[in-house]
Design a protein around this motif. Structure first.
Motif, short mmCIF file in Angstrom:
data_model
loop_
_atom_site.label_atom_id
_atom_site.label_comp_id
_atom_site.label_asym_id
_atom_site.label_seq_id
_atom_site.Cartn_x
_atom_site.Cartn_y
_atom_site.Cartn_z
N UNK A 24 0.83 -1.21 0.00
CA UNK A 24 0.00 0.00 0.00
C UNK A 24 0.87 1.26 0.00
N UNK A 25 0.22 2.39 -0.34
CA UNK A 25 0.96 3.63 -0.58
C UNK A 25 0.55 4.74 0.39
N UNK A 26 1.31 4.95 1.46
CA UNK A 26 1.04 6.06 2.37
C UNK A 26 1.52 7.37 1.77
N UNK A 27 0.94 8.47 2.22
CA UNK A 27 1.36 9.78 1.69
C UNK A 27 2.01 10.65 2.75
N UNK A 28 2.13 10.13 3.97
CA UNK A 28 2.85 10.86 5.02
C UNK A 28 3.25 9.88 6.12
N UNK A 29 3.93 10.40 7.14
CA UNK A 29 4.42 9.55 8.22
C UNK A 29 3.27 8.87 8.96
N UNK A 30 2.21 9.62 9.23
CA UNK A 30 1.08 9.06 9.97
C UNK A 30 0.45 7.88 9.25
N UNK A 45 5.78 4.52 -1.78
CA UNK A 45 5.35 5.91 -1.76
C UNK A 45 4.42 6.18 -2.93
N UNK A 46 3.74 7.32 -2.89
CA UNK A 46 2.86 7.74 -3.97
C UNK A 46 3.16 9.18 -4.33
N UNK A 235 -1.24 2.89 -5.58
CA UNK A 235 -0.99 4.22 -6.12
C UNK A 235 -1.57 5.30 -5.22
N UNK A 236 -2.32 6.19 -5.82
CA UNK A 236 -2.93 7.28 -5.04
C UNK A 236 -4.30 6.91 -4.49
N UNK A 237 -4.70 5.65 -4.61
CA UNK A 237 -6.07 5.25 -4.28
C UNK A 237 -6.42 5.49 -2.81
N UNK A 238 -5.53 5.13 -1.90
CA UNK A 238 -5.83 5.36 -0.48
C UNK A 238 -5.92 6.86 -0.19
N UNK A 239 -5.04 7.63 -0.80
CA UNK A 239 -5.09 9.09 -0.64
C UNK A 239 -6.40 9.65 -1.16
#
Length: 277
Positions: A24-30, A45-46, A235-239
């Motif tokens: 999966x692709x996180x977009x920040x530390x959290x 990363x994304x 990709x950017x899906x979780x974001x």
């Protein structure tokens, strides 16, 4: 053995086994720490998700910003991280190779290079590199990866489908050429059917990554594994899922003055527990 070497070995082992895995692709530390808490084995990363998080369109971040983001994800957890390195922030193959070495210094153990431009240099946003140039860029990235003191898993990405050129034959030819150039993993985002994915998997002998969350028929992890896919990213899906919920909540507030969205919010105690320790 360094921590980065240990992560690299673990990441390579994930690609070598028969069982497919989700990266999966996180977009920040959290979000990185949440995904680690849930139990995933690796992260990616994304570029798009990161760009959205700083209020920009996909591809509108600088090399320095991207490297800082990638470093933050690599350091956020103990998991191996592969990075979305876009087109390598350069057209020239030698400069792409130099960027791979620079990116590896952030702590990642893998990364992808695309065969489309972002309008940063000579190639316009969305235009594809010719096959010869694209292969030379992948070869330079592979050579740079092999110069590192650990196994850096290089993914070569063909963006035909994303750029409005759904030519399966050309996509396969490009991926086969990237394989011959030494890429460790192959990736063609935007494939929409099981038949297309199956055709790609059967045409190459490297692990294939498939992204979920774009248009196309719904496919489960078990179905992808049966086809022969080894890695599944978002990709950017979780974001975009998180942003979609945020926008829905904001519109409910503004347009109706109601608070129904709060029923879907994670409990304060639960999210706090994920970030404790």
């Amino acid at each position: 053995m360094t921590i980065q070497q240990e992560k690299a070995e673990k990441f390579a082992e994930l690609h070598a086994r028969d069982q497919a895995f989700i990266i999966p692709n996180p977009w920040d530390v959290g979000t990185s720490r949440i995904l680690a808490h849930v139990g995933f084995e690796a992260l990616a990363t994304t570029g798009a998700g990161f760009a959205f998080s700083v209020g920009r369109r996909d591809g509108a971040t600088s090399k320095e910003e991207m490297l800082a983001y990638v470093r933050s994800i690599a350091q956020a957890t103990d998991l191996p991280v592969s990075a979305d390195l876009e087109e390598g922030f350069a057209d020239d193959p030698d400069e792409v190779g130099e960027f791979i070495v620079e990116a590896a210094g952030t702590g990642i153990v893998g990364g992808s290079i695309e065969d489309r431009g972002y309008g940063r240099e000579k190639v316009a946003l969305g235009d594809r590199y010719s096959v010869d140039v694209a292969v030379a860029r992948i070869q330079a990235a592979v050579d740079a990866a092999r110069s590192l003191p650990f196994k850096f898993l290089l993914t070569a990405r063909c963006d035909n489908y994303l750029m409005g050129h759904p030519d399966l034959d050309d996509t396969i030819r490009r991926l086969q050429a990237y394989q011959e150039a030494g890429a460790d993993c192959l990736y063609a985002p935007g494939l929409t059917t099981k038949d297309e994915i199956r055709a790609v998997v059967s045409a190459v002998d490297r692990p294939v990554n498939v992204v979920i969350g774009l248009s196309g028929e719904p496919i489960s992890l078990s179905e992808l594994e049966e086809i022969g896919v080894r890695r599944v990213s978002l990709g950017s899906t979780l974001s975009r899922t998180a942003l979609g919920s945020f926008i829905t909540a904001a519109r409910e507030l503004k347009e109706h003055g109601t608070f129904g969205f709060t029923k879907d919010a994670i409990a304060y105690a639960d999210i706090t527990a994920m970030f404790t320790g």
